[in-house]
Design an enzyme around this catalytic site. Structure first.
Site, PDB file in Angstrom:
ATOM      1  N   PHE A 208       0.914  -1.228   0.070  1.00  0.00           N
ATOM      2  CA  PHE A 208       0.106  -0.037   0.014  1.00  0.00           C
ATOM      3  C   PHE A 208       0.885   1.287   0.172  1.00  0.00           C
ATOM      4  O   PHE A 208       1.819   1.524   1.010  1.00  0.00           O
ATOM      5  CB  PHE A 208      -0.856  -0.024   1.226  1.00  0.00           C
ATOM      6  CG  PHE A 208      -1.819   1.284   1.164  1.00  0.00           C
ATOM      7  CD1 PHE A 208      -3.002   1.324   0.374  1.00  0.00           C
ATOM      8  CD2 PHE A 208      -1.542   2.373   1.770  1.00  0.00           C
ATOM      9  CE1 PHE A 208      -3.844   2.443   0.093  1.00  0.00           C
ATOM     10  CE2 PHE A 208      -2.336   3.703   1.769  1.00  0.00           C
ATOM     11  CZ  PHE A 208      -3.125   3.679   1.041  1.00  0.00           C
TER      12      PHE A 208
ATOM     13  N   ASP B 111       9.479   2.869   1.898  1.00  0.00           N
ATOM     14  CA  ASP B 111       8.288   3.832   2.174  1.00  0.00           C
ATOM     15  C   ASP B 111       7.967   3.655   3.721  1.00  0.00           C
ATOM     16  O   ASP B 111       7.590   2.666   4.233  1.00  0.00           O
ATOM     17  CB  ASP B 111       7.300   3.460   1.487  1.00  0.00           C
ATOM     18  CG  ASP B 111       6.133   4.065   1.546  1.00  0.00           C
ATOM     19  OD1 ASP B 111       5.911   4.882   2.906  1.00  0.00           O
ATOM     20  OD2 ASP B 111       4.865   3.913   1.060  1.00  0.00           O
TER      21      ASP B 111
ATOM     22  N   LYS C  55       2.856  11.276   7.044  1.00  0.00           N
ATOM     23  CA  LYS C  55       1.935  10.934   8.255  1.00  0.00           C
ATOM     24  C   LYS C  55       2.776  11.729   9.681  1.00  0.00           C
ATOM     25  O   LYS C  55       2.348  12.843   9.701  1.00  0.00           O
ATOM     26  CB  LYS C  55       2.029   9.569   8.532  1.00  0.00           C
ATOM     27  CG  LYS C  55       0.994   8.905   7.519  1.00  0.00           C
ATOM     28  CD  LYS C  55       0.490   7.608   7.733  1.00  0.00           C
ATOM     29  CE  LYS C  55      -0.714   7.282   6.578  1.00  0.00           C
ATOM     30  NZ  LYS C  55      -0.543   6.073   5.822  1.00  0.00           N
TER      31      LYS C  55
HETATM   32  C1  LIG Z   1      -0.809   6.141   4.289  1.00  0.00           C
HETATM   33  C2  LIG Z   1       0.373   5.631   3.309  1.00  0.00           C
HETATM   34  C3  LIG Z   1       0.596   6.159   2.303  1.00  0.00           C
HETATM   35  C4  LIG Z   1      -0.184   7.404   1.581  1.00  0.00           C
HETATM   36  O1  LIG Z   1      -0.311   8.577   2.306  1.00  0.00           O
HETATM   37  P1  LIG Z   1      -1.382   9.513   2.268  1.00  0.00           P
HETATM   38  O2  LIG Z   1      -0.944  10.660   2.788  1.00  0.00           O
HETATM   39  O3  LIG Z   1      -2.614   8.873   2.621  1.00  0.00           O
HETATM   40  O4  LIG Z   1      -1.149   9.805   0.774  1.00  0.00           O
HETATM   41  C5  LIG Z   1       1.709   5.597   1.541  1.00  0.00           C
HETATM   42  N1  LIG Z   1       2.580   4.755   2.038  1.00  0.00           N
HETATM   43  C6  LIG Z   1       2.155   4.143   3.122  1.00  0.00           C
HETATM   44  C7  LIG Z   1       3.032   2.838   3.541  1.00  0.00           C
HETATM   45  C8  LIG Z   1       1.162   4.632   3.864  1.00  0.00           C
HETATM   46  O5  LIG Z   1       0.702   3.837   5.000  1.00  0.00           O
END
Ligand SMILES: *Cc1c(COP(=O)(O)O)cnc(C)c1O
Length: 411
Positions: free
Chosen positions: A143, A231, A260
């Site tokens: 994701f 990520d 985040k």
């Molecule tokens: C939440 C998340 C995203 C996307 O972030 P948004 O601010 O919602 O666009 C990308 N990668 C990971 C691992 C995430 O948990």
């Protein structure tokens, strides 16, 4: 005075908002540290932390004060001009994480997109991949956000169906299996510019890869001249018990993606970090964002990171996480309803003993909410438990009691 009831506010969202989420039916109105309150004043422990954006706790006074100060001074200039916060922030973050440069964005998905663009450009200009043939390797179950390109390499049918045609140039391999990565590298290595990976797959259901996996992938990337792109949008900023989840294996990413909790839930801030040999492929006019690197974002994010350091949140997450899993393991042994507990630091998942299609996890979360604890099921029958890292041990014990009581009365 608030004149709306929770039900009225839910109805407004139902009627006037797109139905792209399916929320637990509580309407939150206030937050402080690890707790939130709904519109009727009922108190809850927040066990989602806005998908780990609120690691520092709700409305952290230092971050809020910094935001207020900056709000009254300067909020947005665009990058057409320099601003008095961006340089200081970039120096702070790059020194903290050990990279030469930072590229500022806003949402997580935008930062992932940024990393993919940089990887491809690096692939053509530095690695000399033939034009149009660059490949980025991703992992099954990934994701990384919701843009058209990112959902192109998702395996989640819900996330991608009828959003086609999809972006080309991605190969997906089994997560947690470095032999699978070795195999793709052996076949296509000269055309692969990047390997994009979550150190723990959060949305998929908190899948922790086997120990040594990330290190083995880093070694493979070095051997094949491929950028290792971590990520850490969900796993980073102390969530898993280290500042970064890759720190557990002393992995050095070629590109690091943050979002985040980078801003502690106060404002959308994301970033890509890389060294000069990679980041310098981006020249003026080739990438950007109107809000990216704005002074409000920079002031907030720098304070949010400093709070994580000053309050030792990584160490706290490490210790409380071990305690939480030990206690939850006792419940897993005791209740047939639960199958397993897994995770690292305060990023954990409780597996419910039922089919992925059943509603048991959802119903259990609704029951938890009634008892004052907010959590949300993720894929299948998996409940993620990720409280703000500022939660105290006494509060955590209280939460474990809520979970136990809910399990005892659950039908
Ligand atoms: C939440 C998340 C995203 C996307 O972030 P948004 O601010 O919602 O666009 C990308 N990668 C990971 C691992 C995430 O948990």
């Amino acid at each position: 005075m608030n004149t709306f009831t929770s039900q009225e506010l839910i109805d407004l969202e139902e009627k006037y908002g797109a139905h792209n989420y399916h929320p637990i039916p509580v309407v939150l109105d206030k937050g402080k540290e690890a707790k939130v309150w709904d519109i009727e004043g009922k108190e809850y422990f927040d066990f989602l932390s806005a998908y780990s954006a609120v690691n520092q706790g709700h409305c952290h006074p230092r971050i809020v004060n910094k935001a207020k100060e900056q709000l009254e001074k300067l909020t947005l200039t665009s990058r057409a001009f320099y601003n008095s916060e961006l340089g200081k922030y970039e120096q702070y973050v790059t020194q903290l994480f050990g990279f030469d440069k930072l590229l500022p964005m806003n949402s997580g998905a935008e930062a992932v997109e940024t990393a993919l663009k940089i990887a491809r450009k690096w692939g053509y200009e530095v690695k000399q991949i033939p034009n149009d043939e660059a490949i980025i390797v991703v992992c099954d179950g990934n994701f990384h956000g919701r843009t058209t390109t990112i959902i192109s390499f998702s395996n989640d049918e819900e996330a991608r169906k009828n959003f086609n045609p999809y972006t080309k140039g991605f190969i997906s391999v089994e997560y947690g299996n470095h032999d699978a990565l070795a195999e793709v590298f052996a076949t296509h290595g000269d055309k692969i510019c990047g390997f994009l990976v979550e150190p723990i797959q959060g949305e998929a259901g908190v899948y922790v890869p086997p120990a040594g996996y990330l290190k083995a992938c880093e070694t493979l990337c070095k051997e094949h001249n491929v950028l290792f792109i971590a990520d850490e949008i969900q796993t980073g900023i102390a969530r898993t018990g280290k500042m970064l989840a890759i720190d557990y294996e002393e992995v050095e990413a070629s590109m690091l993606i943050l979002g985040k909790a980078l801003s502690g839930g106060v404002y959308p801030v994301s970033a890509v970090l890389a060294n000069d040999d990679v980041m310098n492929v981006i020249k003026p006019g080739q990438h950007g964002s109107t809000y990216g690197g704005n002074p409000l974002a920079c002031a907030i994010a720098q304070e949010a990171l400093q709070v994580v350091l000053d309050e030792n949140l990584a160490e706290k997450a490490f210790e409380l996480g071990n305690f939480f899993r030990d206690e939850m393991q006792k419940m897993v042994d005791e209740f047939a309803l639960f199958k397993a507990i897994r995770g690292k630091g305060l990023l954990n998942a409780l597996l419910i003993n039922d089919t992925p299609e059943s509603e048991t996890a959802w119903n259990f979360c609704v029951a938890l909410a009634k008892n004052g604890l907010l959590a949300k099921p993720t894929h299948g029958n998996i409940i993620r438990f990720a409280p703000p890292l500022v939660i105290t041990k006494d509060q955590l014990i209280e939460c474990i009691e809520i979970i136990r009581k809910t399990a005892q009365n659950f039908k």
